[in-house]
Design an enzyme around this catalytic site. Structure first.
Site, mmCIF file in Angstrom:
data_model
loop_
_atom_site.group_PDB
_atom_site.id
_atom_site.type_symbol
_atom_site.label_atom_id
_atom_site.label_comp_id
_atom_site.label_asym_id
_atom_site.label_seq_id
_atom_site.Cartn_x
_atom_site.Cartn_y
_atom_site.Cartn_z
ATOM 1 N N THR A 294 53.761 34.747 35.083
ATOM 2 C CA THR A 294 54.848 34.955 34.155
ATOM 3 C C THR A 294 56.181 34.100 34.461
ATOM 4 O O THR A 294 57.009 34.025 33.584
ATOM 5 C CB THR A 294 55.037 36.490 33.838
ATOM 6 O OG1 THR A 294 53.728 36.999 33.597
ATOM 7 C CG2 THR A 294 55.998 36.848 32.674
ATOM 8 N N TYR B 220 44.838 38.060 43.257
ATOM 9 C CA TYR B 220 44.994 37.993 41.836
ATOM 10 C C TYR B 220 43.771 37.131 41.308
ATOM 11 O O TYR B 220 43.495 36.163 41.237
ATOM 12 C CB TYR B 220 46.070 37.179 41.603
ATOM 13 C CG TYR B 220 46.590 36.808 39.976
ATOM 14 C CD1 TYR B 220 45.942 37.744 38.981
ATOM 15 C CD2 TYR B 220 47.444 36.163 39.505
ATOM 16 C CE1 TYR B 220 46.376 37.577 37.673
ATOM 17 C CE2 TYR B 220 47.786 35.959 38.093
ATOM 18 C CZ TYR B 220 47.661 36.674 37.539
ATOM 19 O OH TYR B 220 47.807 36.137 36.160
ATOM 20 N N LYS C 166 44.820 42.706 41.628
ATOM 21 C CA LYS C 166 45.456 42.447 40.060
ATOM 22 C C LYS C 166 44.020 41.940 39.574
ATOM 23 O O LYS C 166 43.810 40.487 39.639
ATOM 24 C CB LYS C 166 46.543 41.555 39.962
ATOM 25 C CG LYS C 166 46.839 41.302 38.593
ATOM 26 C CD LYS C 166 48.129 40.408 38.305
ATOM 27 C CE LYS C 166 48.600 40.333 36.854
ATOM 28 N NZ LYS C 166 49.668 39.172 36.837
ATOM 29 N N ILE D 44 49.841 45.671 36.193
ATOM 30 C CA ILE D 44 50.994 44.513 36.434
ATOM 31 C C ILE D 44 51.405 43.924 35.107
ATOM 32 O O ILE D 44 50.288 43.171 34.316
ATOM 33 C CB ILE D 44 50.626 43.673 37.611
ATOM 34 C CG1 ILE D 44 50.291 44.433 38.634
ATOM 35 C CG2 ILE D 44 51.704 42.390 37.510
ATOM 36 C CD1 ILE D 44 50.035 43.544 39.972
#
Length: 311
Positions: free
Chosen positions: A51, A140, A168, A209
């Site tokens: 992001t 991730y 995540k 998250i």
């Protein structure tokens, strides 16, 4: 210690990187953005993740960003640093640098993209990163962006490493349920999909998250709080109204939609860096109506069905 620091973090915001129109980082915009997040139930902050447009940031820029955010946060919530790339040696060197930099509860390392490693390659990649420093690592797993998917079996194998403390997870709820059921003690499991937060938390995930927490943190908090207090009907009602907003926030490649909303709300999020571009003006207006006002008609015009965001 890192596990305990993060254990009560239900909403971790994957922080955007604010830019000036010329593409440079707008450090002056960071304090207002951070205070906004902390006022709306952000329990932790991830820096230099997807992001944040991390593929467009240099490591030097990331370190400058880390320093600027730490100066504002002043230890009020735990921070996580994006440290992984698709090149193991580079990831090792950067995780050492971030560990020496200090101030982070953990580092987030993405499954290597583009190279398409095997499960054994993924295992060796993360083992090498985790062995390289004392900074705890969160994996991730995001196949929508990296093409390959780490299997639950490989994840659980890595979960035995003393310096790998969580994941995540952006695959399926079935995978998440399996991981939650079979994880070792002190291994954190976060969903990386805002739209799955309701289901993931009911399965026993530790938190989300989130991108939507930039703009809809209160709704996210109310939903998770209702789940914690076993009021599933209330949580489900919030989720039904929340999903169109999540869809709108991912109707264009993220973070373009959330930046459009933040700019509208008066936060100087600025543009995206190429190759990402802003959402077209008319679509941005509809996205804002959905996310800010819950405008049902704008929802129908902006998104169709249910989107599964690959962020």
């Amino acid at each position: 210690m890192a596990y305990k620091d993060l254990l009560n973090c239900k909403i971790i915001t994957a922080f955007i990187t604010p830019f000036h129109e010329d593409g440079s980082i707008n450090f002056g915009a960071i304090p207002d953005l951070i205070e906004h997040l902390l006022a709306h139930h952000t329990d932790g902050i991830l820096l230099a993740g997807t992001t944040a447009e991390s593929p467009t940031l240099t490591h030097d820029e990331e370190l400058e960003l880390f320093a600027a955010v730490q100066k504002v946060v002043k230890g009020r919530v735990p921070l996580i640093a994006g440290v992984g790339t698709n090149e193991t040696r580079d990831s090792i060197e950067f995780v050492k640098e971030v560990d020496a930099f200090g101030g982070f509860a953990a580092g987030l390392a993405i499954v290597p993209y583009y190279n398409k490693p095997s499960q054994e390659g993924m295992y060796q990649h993360f083992k090498a990163i985790a062995d390289a420093s004392n900074l705890p690592i969160i994996i991730y797993n995001i196949p929508g962006r990296v093409v390959v998917e780490m299997t639950p079996e490989t994840m659980l194998r890595l979960a035995e490493h003393p310096n790998i403390i969580g994941v995540k997870e952006c695959t399926s709820l079935a995978n998440m349920a399996y991981l939650i059921e079979h994880r070792p003690e002190e291994f954190l499991i976060y969903t990386g999909e805002d739209g799955d937060a309701f289901h993931a938390m009911n399965l026993g995930a530790d938190g989300v998250i989130s991108v939507a927490s930039h703009t809809n943190g209160d709704e996210m908090f109310e939903m998770l709080d209702a789940i914690e207090h076993n009021d599933i009907k209330k949580a489900a009602a919030i989720q039904r109204k929340f999903i169109p907003k999540v869809n709108a926030l991912f109707s264009y490649p993220s973070p373009a939609p959330v930046k459009a909303v933040l700019n509208y709300l008066g936060f100087a999020a600025g543009p995206t860096r190429l190759p990402l571009v802003p959402a077209p003006e008319e679509d941005a207006k509809r996205i804002i109506k959905v996310v800010v006002d819950g405008d049902y008609q704008a929802t129908k015009e902006t998104v169709k069905g249910v989107l599964r965001p690959d962020y």
